[in-house]
Design a protein around this motif. Structure first.
Motif, short mmCIF file in Angstrom:
data_model
loop_
_atom_site.label_atom_id
_atom_site.label_comp_id
_atom_site.label_asym_id
_atom_site.label_seq_id
_atom_site.Cartn_x
_atom_site.Cartn_y
_atom_site.Cartn_z
N ASP A 281 0.82 -1.20 0.00
CA ASP A 281 0.00 0.00 0.00
C ASP A 281 0.85 1.25 0.00
OD1 ASP A 281 -1.98 -1.86 0.23
OD2 ASP A 281 -2.62 -1.29 2.24
N GLU A 282 1.70 1.35 0.97
CA GLU A 282 2.49 2.55 1.16
C GLU A 282 3.90 2.14 1.55
OE1 GLU A 282 2.29 6.08 4.35
OE2 GLU A 282 0.40 5.67 3.34
N PRO A 283 4.92 2.81 1.02
CA PRO A 283 6.29 2.43 1.38
C PRO A 283 6.54 2.67 2.87
CG PRO A 283 6.29 4.43 0.03
CD PRO A 283 4.88 3.94 0.10
N ALA A 284 7.39 1.82 3.45
CA ALA A 284 7.70 1.95 4.88
C ALA A 284 8.48 3.24 5.15
CB ALA A 284 8.52 0.74 5.34
N VAL A 285 9.24 3.70 4.17
CA VAL A 285 10.01 4.94 4.29
C VAL A 285 9.64 5.83 3.11
CG1 VAL A 285 12.31 5.95 4.40
CG2 VAL A 285 11.91 3.71 5.42
N GLU B 181 10.44 11.55 4.49
CA GLU B 181 11.24 11.16 5.66
C GLU B 181 12.73 11.17 5.32
OE1 GLU B 181 8.24 8.17 8.05
OE2 GLU B 181 9.13 7.47 6.17
N VAL B 182 13.07 10.70 4.12
CA VAL B 182 14.48 10.71 3.70
C VAL B 182 14.98 12.14 3.60
CG1 VAL B 182 16.08 10.15 1.83
CG2 VAL B 182 14.33 8.49 2.52
N ARG B 183 14.17 13.03 3.01
CA ARG B 183 14.58 14.43 2.90
C ARG B 183 14.74 15.07 4.28
NH1 ARG B 183 14.65 16.06 -2.23
NH2 ARG B 183 13.27 15.05 -3.72
N ASN B 184 13.87 14.71 5.22
CA ASN B 184 13.97 15.25 6.58
C ASN B 184 15.28 14.83 7.23
OD1 ASN B 184 13.12 16.58 8.98
ND2 ASN B 184 12.43 14.63 9.80
N ASP C 81 18.10 16.68 5.60
CA ASP C 81 18.17 18.07 6.07
C ASP C 81 18.83 18.14 7.43
OD1 ASP C 81 16.98 19.05 3.77
OD2 ASP C 81 14.97 19.19 4.65
N LEU C 82 18.47 17.20 8.32
CA LEU C 82 19.07 17.19 9.66
C LEU C 82 20.58 16.96 9.58
CD1 LEU C 82 16.38 15.13 11.61
CD2 LEU C 82 16.84 17.58 11.81
N ALA C 83 20.99 16.13 8.61
CA ALA C 83 22.41 15.83 8.43
C ALA C 83 23.10 16.86 7.53
CB ALA C 83 22.57 14.43 7.83
N ARG C 84 22.31 17.82 7.04
CA ARG C 84 22.82 18.87 6.14
C ARG C 84 23.44 18.27 4.89
NH1 ARG C 84 24.85 23.10 10.74
NH2 ARG C 84 22.77 23.36 11.54
N VAL C 85 22.68 17.35 4.29
CA VAL C 85 23.10 16.68 3.06
C VAL C 85 22.06 17.00 1.99
CG1 VAL C 85 23.51 14.45 1.97
CG2 VAL C 85 24.23 14.82 4.33
N ASP C 86 22.53 17.48 0.85
CA ASP C 86 21.62 17.75 -0.27
C ASP C 86 21.48 16.49 -1.10
OD1 ASP C 86 21.19 20.45 0.36
OD2 ASP C 86 23.02 21.06 -0.69
N LEU C 87 20.23 16.09 -1.36
CA LEU C 87 19.97 14.91 -2.18
C LEU C 87 19.08 15.29 -3.35
CD1 LEU C 87 19.06 12.28 0.59
CD2 LEU C 87 21.26 12.59 -0.54
N ASP D 99 16.36 13.97 -6.46
CA ASP D 99 15.21 13.06 -6.40
C ASP D 99 15.62 11.59 -6.54
OD1 ASP D 99 13.54 15.20 -6.05
OD2 ASP D 99 12.96 15.35 -8.16
N GLU D 100 16.59 11.32 -7.40
CA GLU D 100 17.04 9.94 -7.61
C GLU D 100 17.68 9.38 -6.33
OE1 GLU D 100 20.45 7.85 -10.27
OE2 GLU D 100 19.12 9.22 -11.34
N GLU D 101 18.49 10.21 -5.66
CA GLU D 101 19.14 9.78 -4.43
C GLU D 101 18.11 9.54 -3.32
OE1 GLU D 101 23.50 11.93 -4.69
OE2 GLU D 101 21.74 13.18 -4.27
N VAL D 102 17.09 10.40 -3.26
CA VAL D 102 16.04 10.23 -2.26
C VAL D 102 15.36 8.88 -2.46
CG1 VAL D 102 13.77 11.06 -1.51
CG2 VAL D 102 15.63 12.69 -1.86
N GLU D 103 15.05 8.54 -3.71
CA GLU D 103 14.40 7.27 -4.01
C GLU D 103 15.31 6.09 -3.63
OE1 GLU D 103 12.90 4.92 -7.94
OE2 GLU D 103 12.48 7.07 -7.84
N THR D 104 16.58 6.19 -3.97
CA THR D 104 17.55 5.13 -3.65
C THR D 104 17.66 4.93 -2.14
OG1 THR D 104 18.82 5.58 -5.66
CG2 THR D 104 19.96 4.41 -3.89
N PHE D 105 17.80 6.03 -1.41
CA PHE D 105 17.94 5.92 0.04
C PHE D 105 16.66 5.42 0.70
CE2 PHE D 105 21.58 8.99 -0.39
CZ PHE D 105 22.54 8.11 0.06
N ALA D 106 15.52 5.79 0.17
CA ALA D 106 14.25 5.30 0.71
C ALA D 106 14.19 3.78 0.59
CB ALA D 106 13.07 5.96 0.01
N GLU D 107 14.60 3.25 -0.56
CA GLU D 107 14.62 1.80 -0.77
C GLU D 107 15.61 1.13 0.18
OE1 GLU D 107 15.51 1.30 -4.90
OE2 GLU D 107 13.59 2.13 -5.55
N GLN D 108 16.78 1.75 0.34
CA GLN D 108 17.80 1.17 1.23
C GLN D 108 17.35 1.20 2.69
OE1 GLN D 108 21.34 3.41 0.27
NE2 GLN D 108 21.75 2.20 -1.56
#
Length: 95
Positions: free
Chosen positions: A5-9, A13-16, A19-25, A27-36
């Motif tokens: 139904d909905e991804p667990a991540v 959430e990845v962007r948040n 942002d906390l880690a001060r890392v610019d991502l 869209d492709e990186e956000v998708e990759t990290f969400a899967e990881q």
């Protein structure tokens, strides 16, 4: 991983976290990290399913007991030192 139904991540959430880690991502990186992240969470769920085993018995100290013994006097300890100062070993200057 998730029930479809909905991804667990989510990307939000990845962007948040980024942002906390001060890392610019991008869209492709956000998708990759969400899967990881989702895969990591699934691994933790798998670990929760591992049955507990009986632990080893407590270890027993096999070392001898500490006993006070006679030691060297300060004069004996310093007798072979190349340099001493005020009753202490003197070493090279460090900075």
């Amino acid at each position: 991983m998730s029930d479809g139904d909905e991804p667990a991540v989510t990307g939000e959430e990845v962007r948040n976290v980024a942002d906390l880690a001060r890392v610019d991502l991008n869209d492709e990186e956000v998708e990759t990290f969400a899967e990881q992240f989702e895969a990591v969470l699934a691994d933790f769920e798998t670990l929760d399913e591992v049955p507990e085993i009986e632990s080893e018995p407590d270890l027993v100290n096999v070392m001898r007991a500490d006993e006070v013994e006679a030691g060297l006097t300060q004069e004996e300890a310093l007798s072979n030192a190349s340099e001493t100062e005020d009753g202490y070993f003197k070493g090279p200057r460090v900075s």
